[in-house]
Design an enzyme around this catalytic site. Structure first.
Site, short mmCIF file in Angstrom:
data_model
loop_
_atom_site.label_atom_id
_atom_site.label_comp_id
_atom_site.label_asym_id
_atom_site.label_seq_id
_atom_site.Cartn_x
_atom_site.Cartn_y
_atom_site.Cartn_z
N ASP A 57 0.77 -1.33 0.08
CA ASP A 57 -0.21 0.14 -0.04
C ASP A 57 0.81 1.16 -0.06
O ASP A 57 1.87 1.15 0.55
CB ASP A 57 -0.89 0.01 1.33
CG ASP A 57 -1.97 0.89 0.96
OD1 ASP A 57 -3.13 0.58 1.06
OD2 ASP A 57 -1.90 2.17 0.94
N ASN A 126 -8.77 1.82 -7.23
CA ASN A 126 -8.86 2.57 -8.77
C ASN A 126 -8.78 1.60 -9.92
O ASN A 126 -8.07 0.56 -9.60
CB ASN A 126 -7.84 3.55 -8.88
CG ASN A 126 -6.55 3.02 -8.82
OD1 ASN A 126 -6.03 2.62 -10.00
ND2 ASN A 126 -5.86 3.02 -7.50
N CYS A 183 -15.12 6.44 -2.76
CA CYS A 183 -15.49 6.19 -1.47
C CYS A 183 -15.58 7.51 -0.82
O CYS A 183 -16.49 7.46 0.14
CB CYS A 183 -14.62 5.44 -0.74
SG CYS A 183 -12.95 5.58 -0.54
N CYS A 238 -11.75 -9.53 -26.33
CA CYS A 238 -11.24 -8.61 -25.25
C CYS A 238 -9.75 -8.37 -25.75
O CYS A 238 -8.80 -9.05 -25.81
CB CYS A 238 -11.02 -9.63 -23.93
SG CYS A 238 -10.06 -8.84 -22.48
N CYS A 241 -6.88 -10.12 -22.87
CA CYS A 241 -6.65 -11.69 -22.81
C CYS A 241 -6.81 -12.36 -24.19
O CYS A 241 -6.07 -13.51 -24.12
CB CYS A 241 -7.64 -12.48 -21.65
SG CYS A 241 -9.17 -12.50 -22.20
#
Ligand SMILES: [Zn+2]
Length: 336
Positions: A57, A126, A183, A238, A241
């Protein structure tokens, strides 16, 4: 005297058993983002005995975090979350290895952050970081347990490409910044983030003992508890992938600047790094305001801005209106 087996109450479960426990103990998991979800999922994995836990973090603990981020207490305020979380989890389980990384996750760091892991847990706030982790997980053939929570809702999908859809399969066109609530703007119900974090850790443990991911997106209403399962098929076109595009892993990195969860805080990560003399910097900044050490970081209040400077040069700058102001504040007070 023989030490009692601390995992006995989960090894007795036929779903885990002694073999499953061995797999868990021999695994390495990374929890990227140690907010509400990461607090819960890291705690569950540590207690379950995941052998090595890497905790990542870039942020520090703030008072508004304590409403839901259960690894922290008031005494951790302003400490890097990775360190505070590691201290807490080492007390919970001293038999496992806990590795804190107070780092920003971007194209330049993601490779090191994921090195040697068996599974990735998404505790980020995010989409950009999720797309980056998704591409890295595809390249490294790693399972990636996506999770998110906002307001009273949460979502979760255990991804293992190419067996399941990847994160980009159901988010083909990333929205521009500022398009989604955060948030900060929408709020978050702490009971729903706790539910999602626990389910996320459960999915990770299921995969670590050898189960296949379900391929279902789980959507949870935390206010009137109930889970909806939505089948997510791989998208035939996609970009990530199927098409092999690496828009995020391949991003050319100059200087990462990110607005943290709708607040007036900018995270600034200089390209040229080095170990900063924080004590020397603190004595310089004391002439302009207040400056003090909080664990490994320096916290300075200068001219209405709060700077939290990490030893590698990264900084959180609070009280700025935009990135260019943050860059200027950094250059003015820290020097670049
Ligand atoms: Zn995909």
């Amino acid at each position: 005297m023989r030490r009692p087996d601390r995992y006995r109450r989960q090894t007795v479960l036929p779903e885990i058993g002694p073999d499953g426990q061995r797999s868990i103990s021999e695994s390495t998991a990374v929890v990227v983002g140690l907010g509400a979800l990461g607090s819960i999922s890291a705690d569950v994995l540590a207690r379950a005995g995941v052998g090595r836990l890497r905790l990542v973090d870039r942020d520090v603990v703030e008072l508004v975090n304590l409403q839901r981020q259960s690894l922290y207490s008031e005494e951790d305020l302003e400490r890097p979350k990775a360190e505070a979380a590691a201290d807490r989890l080492r007390k919970v389980n001293s038999d496992i290895e806990v590795e804190p990384l107070a780092k920003d996750v971007h194209a330049g760091t993601v490779h090191d952050i994921l090195r040697g892991v068996d599974i990735i847990l998404d505790g980020t706030d995010n989409l950009e970081t999720r797309f980056l982790l998704n591409e890295s997980a595809i390249d490294a053939h790693l399972p990636f347990v996506y999770a998110g929570a906002i307001s009273t809702y949460g979502m979760l999908l255990a991804i293992r490409s190419p067996d399941t859809a990847c994160f980009r399969c159901f988010n083909p066109k990333p929205l521009p910044p500022g398009s989604l609530p955060t948030c900060e703007t929408a709020g978050i119900f702490n009971a729903v983030s706790a539910q999602i974090g626990a389910i996320q850790a459960g999915e990770a443990l299921r995969l670590l003992v050898g189960n296949a991911p379900s391929g279902d997106l789980l959507v949870i209403d935390g206010w009137r508890p109930g889970i909806e399962r939505i089948r997510i098929a791989r998208s035939a076109d996609c970009p990530a992938c199927v098409g092999g595009q690496r828009d995020y892993v391949g991003a050319r990195r100059t200087q990462v600047l990110a607005s943290l969860c709708g607040s007036d805080t900018i995270s600034l990560d200089p390209v040229h790094r080095g170990t900063i003399d924080l004590d020397g910097l603190a004595s310089r900044l004391r002439g302009l305001g207040t400056a003090r050490r909080a664990g490994d970081v320096l916290v300075a209040d200068v001219e209405g801005r709060r700077l939290t400077v990490f030893p590698d040069g990264r900084a959180l700058i609070r009280g700025v209106k935009d990135e260019s102001e943050a860059r200027s504040v950094y250059a003015k007070y820290v020097g670049i």
